[in-house]
Design an enzyme around this catalytic site. Structure first.
Site, PDB file in Angstrom:
ATOM      1  N   ALA A 157       0.786  -1.345  -0.083  1.00 24.71           N
ATOM      2  CA  ALA A 157       0.212   0.075  -0.025  1.00 24.71           C
ATOM      3  C   ALA A 157       0.879   1.188   0.090  1.00 24.71           C
ATOM      4  CB  ALA A 157      -1.101  -0.290   1.165  1.00 24.71           C
ATOM      5  N   TYR A 158       1.729   1.279   0.857  1.00 23.27           N
ATOM      6  CA  TYR A 158       2.539   2.573   0.891  1.00 23.27           C
ATOM      7  C   TYR A 158       3.492   2.772  -0.472  1.00 23.27           C
ATOM      8  CZ  TYR A 158       6.276   5.511   2.807  1.00 23.27           C
ATOM      9  OH  TYR A 158       7.081   6.560   3.099  1.00 23.27           O
ATOM     10  N   ALA A 159       4.044   1.693  -0.869  1.00 27.74           N
ATOM     11  CA  ALA A 159       4.873   1.847  -2.151  1.00 27.74           C
ATOM     12  C   ALA A 159       3.835   2.157  -3.182  1.00 27.74           C
ATOM     13  CB  ALA A 159       5.750   0.573  -2.273  1.00 27.74           C
ATOM     14  N   SER A 218       1.238   3.830  -3.175  1.00 27.05           N
ATOM     15  CA  SER A 218       0.650   5.281  -2.904  1.00 27.05           C
ATOM     16  C   SER A 218       1.886   6.091  -3.396  1.00 27.05           C
ATOM     17  CB  SER A 218       0.224   5.619  -1.345  1.00 27.05           C
ATOM     18  OG  SER A 218       1.501   5.491  -0.618  1.00 27.05           O
ATOM     19  N   LYS A 219       3.016   5.845  -2.806  1.00 27.12           N
ATOM     20  CA  LYS A 219       4.398   6.924  -3.342  1.00 27.12           C
ATOM     21  C   LYS A 219       4.613   6.714  -4.776  1.00 27.12           C
ATOM     22  CE  LYS A 219       4.906   8.871   0.585  1.00 27.12           C
ATOM     23  NZ  LYS A 219       4.804  10.536   0.542  1.00 27.12           N
TER      24      LYS A 219
END
Length: 245
Positions: free
Chosen positions: A152-154, A156-157
């Site tokens: 999710a984090y990767a 989103s970025k």
């Protein structure tokens, strides 16, 4: 120097965001920043800036609320009287979780805070930022140093990095530059709260400069891109990682 320039920084009460607020103010900018939870932390940033002769204002808004980005930008413009610099720093980074185990609601929240916020603040800036402005989006080295548990984090970025490139092309005719800064392992409460000490020691040992980054290391890169000297750089991803690819 940034004297006479007005800036908005998302997530400005802690870590890298706080360092960016303080650096931009030290360079002469007037800065509005948001924070989500800690009044004390935000007040400390404002007090530190004022003690050093600068001007900063804190607005409590949780960017998990889809309406918050536009509320922040409108409130900031009302306070400052115009917009020259936007730094999208706020991000949600949760405990690592495999795709198979990730709650879709968690994925949605990460994308709302980390990606939708950037889209909405750039949208506002595209309509109302003064010509010659600067937009800097904070990403992460995790979009190239991939591993399990950070989907999710990767994701989103990664989307933020694409928004940067597209916005640079759309806004370049007005002299507005749009860039990404991608920090590596940076010594913040967030980093230490989600990693074991031995893991941080290992990362520092892998870095050519032999240490973790400091928030000020990243803030200095942002300040360069936000200033006059960064005028010929746009659509780029500056990897502030201490040499760790």
């Amino acid at each position: 120097m940034l004297t006479g320039r007005n800036a908005v920084v998302t997530g400005g009460s802690r870590g890298i965001g706080r360092a960016i607020v303080e650096r931009l103010c030290r360079d002469g900018a007037h800065v509005v920043f948001n924070y989500a939870t800690s009044d004390d932390a935000a007040e400390e940033v404002v007090r530190t800036v004022q003690d050093n002769g600068g001007k900063a204002w804190a607005i409590r808004l949780d960017l998990a609320d889809p309406d918050a980005p536009e509320q922040l930008m409108e409130a900031a413009e009302a306070q400052l009287g115009g917009l020259d610099i936007l730094v999208n720093n706020a991000a949600l980074c949760l405990t690592p979780s495999l795709i198979a185990d990730t709650d879709p609601a968690v994925f949605d929240k990460v994308m709302t805070v980390n990606t939708r916020t950037v889209f909405m603040t750039i949208r506002h800036a595209a309509r109302r930022m003064r010509d010659g402005g600067r937009i800097v989006n904070i990403s992460t080295a995790n979009t190239v140093r991939l591993g399990p548990g950070i989907s999710a984090y990767a994701a989103s970025k990664g989307a933020v990095e694409q928004l940067t490139t597209i916005a640079a092309h759309e806004l370049g005719a007005r002299g507005i530059t749009v860039n990404t800064v991608s920090p590596g392992a940076t010594d913040t409460d967030l980093l230490r709260g989600t990693n074991q000490p031995q893991a941080l020691e290992a990362v520092a040992g892998m870095t050519p400069l032999g240490r973790l980054g400091e928030p000020s290391d990243v803030a200095d890169v942002v300040a360069f891109l936000a200033g006059h000297d960064g005028r010929w750089i746009t659509g780029q991803n500056v990897r502030a990682t201490g040499g760790l690819a």
